[in-house]
Design an enzyme around this catalytic site. Sequence first.
Site, PDB file in Angstrom:
ATOM      1  NE  ARG A   1      -6.040  -3.199   8.484  1.00  0.00           N
ATOM      2  CZ  ARG A   1      -5.968  -2.550   7.321  1.00  0.00           C
ATOM      3  NH1 ARG A   1      -5.414  -1.352   7.264  1.00  0.00           N
ATOM      4  NH2 ARG A   1      -6.460  -3.089   6.215  1.00  0.00           N
TER       5      ARG A   1
ATOM      6  CG  ASN B   1      -8.578   2.628   0.940  1.00  0.00           C
ATOM      7  OD1 ASN B   1      -7.377   2.554   1.155  1.00  0.00           O
ATOM      8  ND2 ASN B   1      -9.372   1.566   0.918  1.00  0.00           N
TER       9      ASN B   1
ATOM     10  CG  ASN C   1      -6.674   1.413   5.133  1.00  0.00           C
ATOM     11  OD1 ASN C   1      -5.917   0.443   5.111  1.00  0.00           O
ATOM     12  ND2 ASN C   1      -7.516   1.667   4.152  1.00  0.00           N
TER      13      ASN C   1
ATOM     14  CG  ASP D   1      -7.247   0.298  -2.052  1.00  0.00           C
ATOM     15  OD1 ASP D   1      -6.939   1.122  -1.185  1.00  0.00           O
ATOM     16  OD2 ASP D   1      -7.011  -0.917  -1.926  1.00  0.00           O
TER      17      ASP D   1
ATOM     18  CD  GLU E   1      -3.193   0.574   0.311  1.00  0.00           C
ATOM     19  OE1 GLU E   1      -2.658   1.639  -0.095  1.00  0.00           O
ATOM     20  OE2 GLU E   1      -4.387   0.322   0.134  1.00  0.00           O
TER      21      GLU E   1
END
Length: 284
Positions: free
Chosen positions: A96, A144, A98, A195, A16
């Site tokens: 969590r 995202n 991102n 995303d 990512e």
Amino acid sequence: MSGYEVAVRAEATLGEGPTWDAAAGRLLWIDILGSRVHGYDPASGRRTVRTTEQHVGAVKPRAGGGLVLNLRDGIGLLDPDGGFRWLHRETVPGRRANDAAVAPDGALWAGTMRYDEAPGGGTLSRVTGDGTVEVVLPGVAVSNGTGWSPDGRLMYYIDSPTRRVDVFDYDGDGGGRVSGRRPLAEIEEGAGFPDGLTVDADGCVWVALWDGAAVRRYTPDGVLDRVIELPVPRVTACAFGGPGLTDLYVTTARVGLDAPGPLSGSLLVVPGAGQGLPQPPFAG
């Protein structure tokens, strides 16, 4: 069109967050579930890997050197000497970090999500250099891609399950306030989920498609005008890098795939894909 190359062959579980670190001349990226921060120097081919103590959602350069990390339990700082300290710590069980992005004013817009991706379990927060945190968007699912138009007056944002790329009016002089949320583009059924994103010098928005095996470019009016097909289903994020910011770097993931292909989890690059924008470092 395609024209991709393999920049770093890897088997990242959840690659990512590619980010060009202009001061160091390197491409930063992460493996969220592998708890790793990767560095890649395209000029020399040199690679670095640093393991973090927690799942890491994003990494960005800091104005004074070092890195800022969006971690499971909050925002951490890596100093130039390698030392670590917390800027803001907030443990939420089952949640969590991102994706994250740095706004034109140097603030970090940091996203969170629940591990089970439960609707409403995530947030998007604005974090200033002194550690002040303001939750701007509560109740998102999978926070995202985030980015800004070349003139800094618009902010783009993706909450992946909505299948939309949204756009806000952004007030950089008013403490980074956003208003007027509206859809820019919607990803049709069967084309994957939006995303990560990046914005180019023409104000076009490039969107990575999870389970879509592609990166798409949308004009500022929301018109799809370019598709880069890639040999991996789970395309996670994209960013321009290289000395002239003309090469599009793309991260990919292996997580959840029964039979990952040979390039799933690798860092790919499309040379000469367009013209990126310089990204500001975090002001902390």
